[in-house]
Design a protein around this motif. Structure first.
Motif, PDB file in Angstrom:
ATOM      1  N   GLY A 146       0.830  -1.209   0.000  1.00 40.86           N
ATOM      2  CA  GLY A 146       0.000   0.000   0.000  1.00 40.86           C
ATOM      3  C   GLY A 146       0.860   1.252   0.000  1.00 40.86           C
ATOM      4  O   GLY A 146       0.615   2.208  -0.741  1.00 40.86           O
ATOM      5  N   GLU A 147       1.882   1.232   0.832  1.00 39.22           N
ATOM      6  CA  GLU A 147       2.753   2.413   0.952  1.00 39.22           C
ATOM      7  C   GLU A 147       3.577   2.619  -0.330  1.00 39.22           C
ATOM      8  O   GLU A 147       3.781   3.738  -0.784  1.00 39.22           O
ATOM      9  CB  GLU A 147       3.651   2.217   2.178  1.00 39.22           C
ATOM     10  CG  GLU A 147       4.322   3.451   2.680  1.00 39.22           C
ATOM     11  CD  GLU A 147       3.392   4.484   3.331  1.00 39.22           C
ATOM     12  OE1 GLU A 147       2.221   4.178   3.594  1.00 39.22           O
ATOM     13  OE2 GLU A 147       3.869   5.612   3.532  1.00 39.22           O
ATOM     14  N   ILE A 148       4.055   1.506  -0.906  1.00 41.06           N
ATOM     15  CA  ILE A 148       4.834   1.608  -2.153  1.00 41.06           C
ATOM     16  C   ILE A 148       3.936   2.137  -3.282  1.00 41.06           C
ATOM     17  O   ILE A 148       4.330   3.043  -4.035  1.00 41.06           O
ATOM     18  CB  ILE A 148       5.442   0.236  -2.539  1.00 41.06           C
ATOM     19  CG1 ILE A 148       6.554  -0.141  -1.545  1.00 41.06           C
ATOM     20  CG2 ILE A 148       6.013   0.269  -3.967  1.00 41.06           C
ATOM     21  CD1 ILE A 148       7.034  -1.576  -1.652  1.00 41.06           C
ATOM     22  N   TYR A 163      -7.998   4.838  -5.335  1.00 46.51           N
ATOM     23  CA  TYR A 163      -7.959   5.373  -3.969  1.00 46.51           C
ATOM     24  C   TYR A 163      -8.396   4.301  -2.972  1.00 46.51           C
ATOM     25  O   TYR A 163      -7.743   4.056  -1.956  1.00 46.51           O
ATOM     26  CB  TYR A 163      -8.873   6.605  -3.887  1.00 46.51           C
ATOM     27  CG  TYR A 163      -9.111   7.100  -2.474  1.00 46.51           C
ATOM     28  CD1 TYR A 163      -8.139   7.832  -1.787  1.00 46.51           C
ATOM     29  CD2 TYR A 163     -10.308   6.816  -1.802  1.00 46.51           C
ATOM     30  CE1 TYR A 163      -8.356   8.271  -0.482  1.00 46.51           C
ATOM     31  CE2 TYR A 163     -10.529   7.248  -0.505  1.00 46.51           C
ATOM     32  CZ  TYR A 163      -9.555   7.979   0.146  1.00 46.51           C
ATOM     33  OH  TYR A 163      -9.761   8.409   1.438  1.00 46.51           O
ATOM     34  N   TYR A 164      -9.503   3.618  -3.300  1.00 44.38           N
ATOM     35  CA  TYR A 164     -10.000   2.579  -2.395  1.00 44.38           C
ATOM     36  C   TYR A 164      -9.015   1.422  -2.263  1.00 44.38           C
ATOM     37  O   TYR A 164      -8.834   0.869  -1.190  1.00 44.38           O
ATOM     38  CB  TYR A 164     -11.369   2.061  -2.857  1.00 44.38           C
ATOM     39  CG  TYR A 164     -12.500   2.789  -2.150  1.00 44.38           C
ATOM     40  CD1 TYR A 164     -12.941   2.369  -0.899  1.00 44.38           C
ATOM     41  CD2 TYR A 164     -13.094   3.905  -2.708  1.00 44.38           C
ATOM     42  CE1 TYR A 164     -13.944   3.048  -0.233  1.00 44.38           C
ATOM     43  CE2 TYR A 164     -14.104   4.585  -2.048  1.00 44.38           C
ATOM     44  CZ  TYR A 164     -14.533   4.147  -0.802  1.00 44.38           C
ATOM     45  OH  TYR A 164     -15.512   4.814  -0.130  1.00 44.38           O
ATOM     46  N   LYS A 165      -8.380   1.058  -3.364  1.00 42.14           N
ATOM     47  CA  LYS A 165      -7.422  -0.056  -3.311  1.00 42.14           C
ATOM     48  C   LYS A 165      -6.302   0.277  -2.308  1.00 42.14           C
ATOM     49  O   LYS A 165      -5.898  -0.536  -1.488  1.00 42.14           O
ATOM     50  CB  LYS A 165      -6.853  -0.290  -4.717  1.00 42.14           C
ATOM     51  CG  LYS A 165      -5.965  -1.498  -4.788  1.00 42.14           C
ATOM     52  CD  LYS A 165      -5.427  -1.737  -6.181  1.00 42.14           C
ATOM     53  CE  LYS A 165      -4.354  -2.819  -6.099  1.00 42.14           C
ATOM     54  NZ  LYS A 165      -3.422  -2.762  -7.198  1.00 42.14           N
ATOM     55  N   LYS A 166      -5.846   1.522  -2.398  1.00 44.31           N
ATOM     56  CA  LYS A 166      -4.745   1.943  -1.534  1.00 44.31           C
ATOM     57  C   LYS A 166      -5.171   1.992  -0.061  1.00 44.31           C
ATOM     58  O   LYS A 166      -4.456   1.502   0.811  1.00 44.31           O
ATOM     59  CB  LYS A 166      -4.244   3.318  -2.003  1.00 44.31           C
ATOM     60  CG  LYS A 166      -2.960   3.736  -1.364  1.00 44.31           C
ATOM     61  CD  LYS A 166      -2.596   5.133  -1.798  1.00 44.31           C
ATOM     62  CE  LYS A 166      -3.577   6.148  -1.230  1.00 44.31           C
ATOM     63  NZ  LYS A 166      -3.346   7.516  -1.677  1.00 44.31           N
ATOM     64  N   ALA A 172      -7.429  -0.309   6.030  1.00 40.76           N
ATOM     65  CA  ALA A 172      -8.567  -1.186   6.331  1.00 40.76           C
ATOM     66  C   ALA A 172      -8.092  -2.584   6.716  1.00 40.76           C
ATOM     67  O   ALA A 172      -8.612  -3.202   7.645  1.00 40.76           O
ATOM     68  CB  ALA A 172      -9.506  -1.243   5.135  1.00 40.76           C
ATOM     69  N   GLU A 173      -7.058  -3.041   6.030  1.00 39.37           N
ATOM     70  CA  GLU A 173      -6.561  -4.384   6.321  1.00 39.37           C
ATOM     71  C   GLU A 173      -6.034  -4.480   7.763  1.00 39.37           C
ATOM     72  O   GLU A 173      -6.148  -5.511   8.410  1.00 39.37           O
ATOM     73  CB  GLU A 173      -5.464  -4.752   5.321  1.00 39.37           C
ATOM     74  CG  GLU A 173      -4.768  -6.011   5.680  1.00 39.37           C
ATOM     75  CD  GLU A 173      -4.834  -7.076   4.595  1.00 39.37           C
ATOM     76  OE1 GLU A 173      -4.350  -8.168   4.856  1.00 39.37           O
ATOM     77  OE2 GLU A 173      -5.361  -6.801   3.511  1.00 39.37           O
TER      78      GLU A 173
END
Ligand code: FPP
Ligand code: MG
Length: 322
Positions: A146-148, A163-166, A172-173
């Motif tokens: 996510g950060e990468i 945006y949601y994927k990130k 959220a995970e």
């Protein structure tokens, strides 16, 4: 100054014991203790709280069994923030100087690494089993991805789907993992564990949307972070995505956020443009929708007070000002 005081006295006691356990856990070296203690104070303890609350759904789960893993969760979270502040070049978090601002980026990397290693030491020493280790490893892997992803797309405007994927990966995970781990350690049945995981995911999406909202509409004295920090570091979040869709000054805003360098004056200008749109309401409406969905998906638990606490946590996440 803690919403947790509104939860039952038992939880407050557990969080106090968690603080003591955290303090004991970071005593390998005097510098480490001095550097890490302030970083570990002042957080919301939302992740351990979710873990405790879900685990307590089984009345037989003792606090002694939960404390090392709750500590590991908070250490991983703090490690990720220490590294995040290096990447973002942030100088203030939780109202105090970040590790990179106090000691420089090199030492800050190592402080984050120490916290991270300590967390996995606690997990290994306390025999939680393979499922817990695998769940935590997957979490950290996804945090990094996510950060990468975020770092490779700075100063670019993501679609809502991107945006949601990130935010799924980076926030959220984590919250859903805390709920899941609570369920696993307490030995809940699979159906309950999956339901708690889904609750945590929606809670986490709402949490990050509110976090991104606070970056533009929060009160600096309460959040402990400067306004427009995301914008300055090139991270384009939901309020900006919305403003770009609806603002009459959309082209100007686009130029600012994609320019590759956002000055203090640009931040002020962009915040003004965003505040003139419905971006604040738009984000809150989305956050509330995730909270509604989190509440609807809560399973009926053995321990009814668990469900009530999880509902209260959901309300806090969307109403919070810090
Ligand atoms: C804060 O988000 C940061 C995260 C949610 C995750 C950061 C993760 C890493 C740096 C990966 C490395 C992980 C470990 C365990 C070493 P934000 O920047 O949106 O929030 P902020 O405004 O509080 O900084
Ligand atoms: Mg950040």
């Amino acid at each position: 100054m803690n919403f947790l005081s509104e939860l039952d006295a038992e939880i407050c006691n557990e969080l106090q014991q968690l603080n003591n356990f955290i303090e004991q856990a970071i005593k390998d070296d005097q510098f480490i203790t001095e550097a890490c203690l302030p970083l570990l104070n002042g957080g919301k303890r939302l992740r351990p709280l979710l873990f405790f609350t879900c685990a307590k759904s089984n009345n037989n789960c003792s606090l002694e069994r939960l404390l090392p893993l709750a500590t590991a969760i908070e250490l991983i979270h703090t490690a990720s923030l220490v590294h995040d502040d290096i990447l973002d070049q942030s100088s203030v978090r939780r109202g105090i100087s970040t590790a990179n601002a106090s000691y420089g980026a090199q030492i800050a990397v190592l402080i984050g690494d120490y916290l991270f290693a300590k967390a996995f030491q606690l997990v290994a020493e306390n025999n939680y089993g393979d499922e817990v280790s695998l769940t935590l490893s997957r979490l950290v892997k996804n945090l990094c991805i996510g950060e990468i992803t975020q770092d490779r797309s700075l100063f670019q405007v993501p679609t809502i789907t991107e945006y949601y994927k990130k935010i799924r990966l980076k926030t959220a995970e984590f919250l859903s993992t805390c709920c899941r781990l609570g369920g696993i350690v307490a030995g809940l049945d699979r159906r309950e564990i999956e339901a708690l995981t889904i609750y945590g995911t929606d809670l986490g999406l709402a949490f990050q949307i509110v976090d991104d909202w606070l970056d533009f509409f929060g009160d600096v004295d309460i959040t402990g972070k400067a306004l427009g920090g995301d914008l300055k570091s090139g991270v384009v979040t939901l309020p900006v995505i919305r403003a770009l869709d609806v603002s009459i000054q959309s082209a100007f805003l686009f130029e600012i956020v994609t320019s590759g360098f956002v000055s203090d004056l640009d931040v002020i200008t962009a915040i003004d443009i965003i505040r003139e749109t419905d971006a604040a309401n738009y984000c809150k409406t989305r956050a509330f929708a995730h909270i509604d969905s989190a509440r609807i998906n809560l399973p009926d638990m053995q321990n009814t007070s668990t469900k009530i606490s999880l509902e209260k946590i959901a309300d806090f996440v969307v109403d919070r000002s810090w």
